[in-house]
Motif scaffolding. Sequence first.
Motif, PDB file in Angstrom:
ATOM      1  N   ASP A 146      -2.817   4.121  -3.367  1.00  0.00           N
ATOM      2  CA  ASP A 146      -1.776   3.702  -2.434  1.00  0.00           C
ATOM      3  C   ASP A 146      -0.460   4.063  -3.104  1.00  0.00           C
ATOM      4  O   ASP A 146       0.073   3.299  -3.921  1.00  0.00           O
ATOM      5  CB  ASP A 146      -1.868   2.197  -2.153  1.00  0.00           C
ATOM      6  CG  ASP A 146      -3.103   1.847  -1.342  1.00  0.00           C
ATOM      7  OD1 ASP A 146      -3.507   2.661  -0.499  1.00  0.00           O
ATOM      8  OD2 ASP A 146      -3.673   0.760  -1.560  1.00  0.00           O
ATOM      9  N   THR A 150       5.706   7.311  -1.811  1.00  0.00           N
ATOM     10  CA  THR A 150       5.751   7.794  -0.432  1.00  0.00           C
ATOM     11  C   THR A 150       5.175   6.798   0.568  1.00  0.00           C
ATOM     12  O   THR A 150       5.393   6.948   1.768  1.00  0.00           O
ATOM     13  CB  THR A 150       4.971   9.111  -0.293  1.00  0.00           C
ATOM     14  OG1 THR A 150       3.583   8.861  -0.573  1.00  0.00           O
ATOM     15  CG2 THR A 150       5.500  10.163  -1.258  1.00  0.00           C
ATOM     16  N   GLN A 152       2.074   6.621   1.162  1.00  0.00           N
ATOM     17  CA  GLN A 152       0.876   7.251   1.710  1.00  0.00           C
ATOM     18  C   GLN A 152      -0.364   6.872   0.912  1.00  0.00           C
ATOM     19  O   GLN A 152      -0.271   6.447  -0.243  1.00  0.00           O
ATOM     20  CB  GLN A 152       1.034   8.772   1.712  1.00  0.00           C
ATOM     21  CG  GLN A 152       2.185   9.279   2.554  1.00  0.00           C
ATOM     22  CD  GLN A 152       2.358  10.783   2.446  1.00  0.00           C
ATOM     23  OE1 GLN A 152       1.782  11.433   1.581  1.00  0.00           O
ATOM     24  NE2 GLN A 152       3.152  11.354   3.343  1.00  0.00           N
ATOM     25  N   THR A 153      -1.517   7.038   1.525  1.00  0.00           N
ATOM     26  CA  THR A 153      -2.784   6.832   0.843  1.00  0.00           C
ATOM     27  C   THR A 153      -3.350   8.195   0.470  1.00  0.00           C
ATOM     28  O   THR A 153      -3.475   9.086   1.314  1.00  0.00           O
ATOM     29  CB  THR A 153      -3.791   6.089   1.747  1.00  0.00           C
ATOM     30  OG1 THR A 153      -3.260   4.801   2.065  1.00  0.00           O
ATOM     31  CG2 THR A 153      -5.126   5.918   1.035  1.00  0.00           C
ATOM     32  N   ASP A 204       2.148  10.254  -6.063  1.00  0.00           N
ATOM     33  CA  ASP A 204       1.977  11.496  -5.313  1.00  0.00           C
ATOM     34  C   ASP A 204       2.529  12.675  -6.110  1.00  0.00           C
ATOM     35  O   ASP A 204       3.681  12.644  -6.571  1.00  0.00           O
ATOM     36  CB  ASP A 204       2.719  11.371  -3.981  1.00  0.00           C
ATOM     37  CG  ASP A 204       2.763  12.665  -3.205  1.00  0.00           C
ATOM     38  OD1 ASP A 204       1.696  13.106  -2.742  1.00  0.00           O
ATOM     39  OD2 ASP A 204       3.862  13.239  -3.063  1.00  0.00           O
ATOM     40  N   ASN A 223       9.782   5.964  -0.034  1.00  0.00           N
ATOM     41  CA  ASN A 223       9.274   4.673   0.426  1.00  0.00           C
ATOM     42  C   ASN A 223      10.290   3.598   0.070  1.00  0.00           C
ATOM     43  O   ASN A 223      10.313   3.087  -1.053  1.00  0.00           O
ATOM     44  CB  ASN A 223       7.924   4.378  -0.229  1.00  0.00           C
ATOM     45  CG  ASN A 223       7.359   3.026   0.186  1.00  0.00           C
ATOM     46  OD1 ASN A 223       7.778   2.430   1.177  1.00  0.00           O
ATOM     47  ND2 ASN A 223       6.405   2.524  -0.593  1.00  0.00           N
TER      48      ASN A 223
END
Length: 268
Positions: A146, A150, A152-153, A204, A223
């Motif tokens: 996680d 960002t 995102q996953t 990421d 994020n």
Amino acid sequence: MARKNNRNSYNYRNIKQDVRDIQRAGKRFKKSWINADGPLERILILLVVVAVIGVTIGMLLPKVNPTVGEITGEYTATGTAAETLEKLTVDDNPSKAGYDRDAFGFRETDDDGNGCDVREDVLVRDLTDVQYKNSRSCQVASGTLDDPYTGQTIQFVRGVKTSSAVQIDHVVALENAWQSGANTWDHTKLYQFGNDMYNLLAVDGPANQQKGSASAAYWLPTNSEYRCDYVARQIGVKDKYGLTVTTQEKRAMLSVLHGCPAQALPAN
């Protein structure tokens, strides 16, 4: 990590986006003005547009002009993160002369003696559903991240073409640390910093490359929900190692902390 050229401490992509929003609002206003049925409707439309422009300018000025930011309280914050930041030494003449990333010995230690370097230890800590290469290995074969930068996953799968999807970031970048005081350290302290899990996050890959060696003055996670924790961790790391901040860096940090009252330092 790739280097990143300095920019103004406020993210200019955001400013450009705000300008585009204003331009679009102006076009909509022009169209509405032409199609308005009467003078009253036109006056109401004009008032709305003026209000939108006024609010936008009010939001931009404190970030573009530090003096305005100080007057409006943009750089006031509470909590142990802000209190610790105030104790850090400000140095506006940092130098990267002599910087060598290899001097920090990243991934060259095995402090816990498990047979794996710190990259594997961070992956185990930050990923979920971790699978190992085999029952006798501490090397991570796959897992789920996680991503804090960002939101995102990311599905991590070890491989020549896939491992880089998840990278290990030094929250306070090595080059930034060097300019902030690490250039005076001995071999032992450089290696300690380079492999300190307090300053390491699995993130990421592309976001990590985009950040490069930038401080909070020039880069923040996209994020927005993680920015307070991100800045607080940078402050915690700099406090732990006695590193300095620049005026721009400090202002950027305070601007973030302004939006998260009582922000605490992360536990070490």
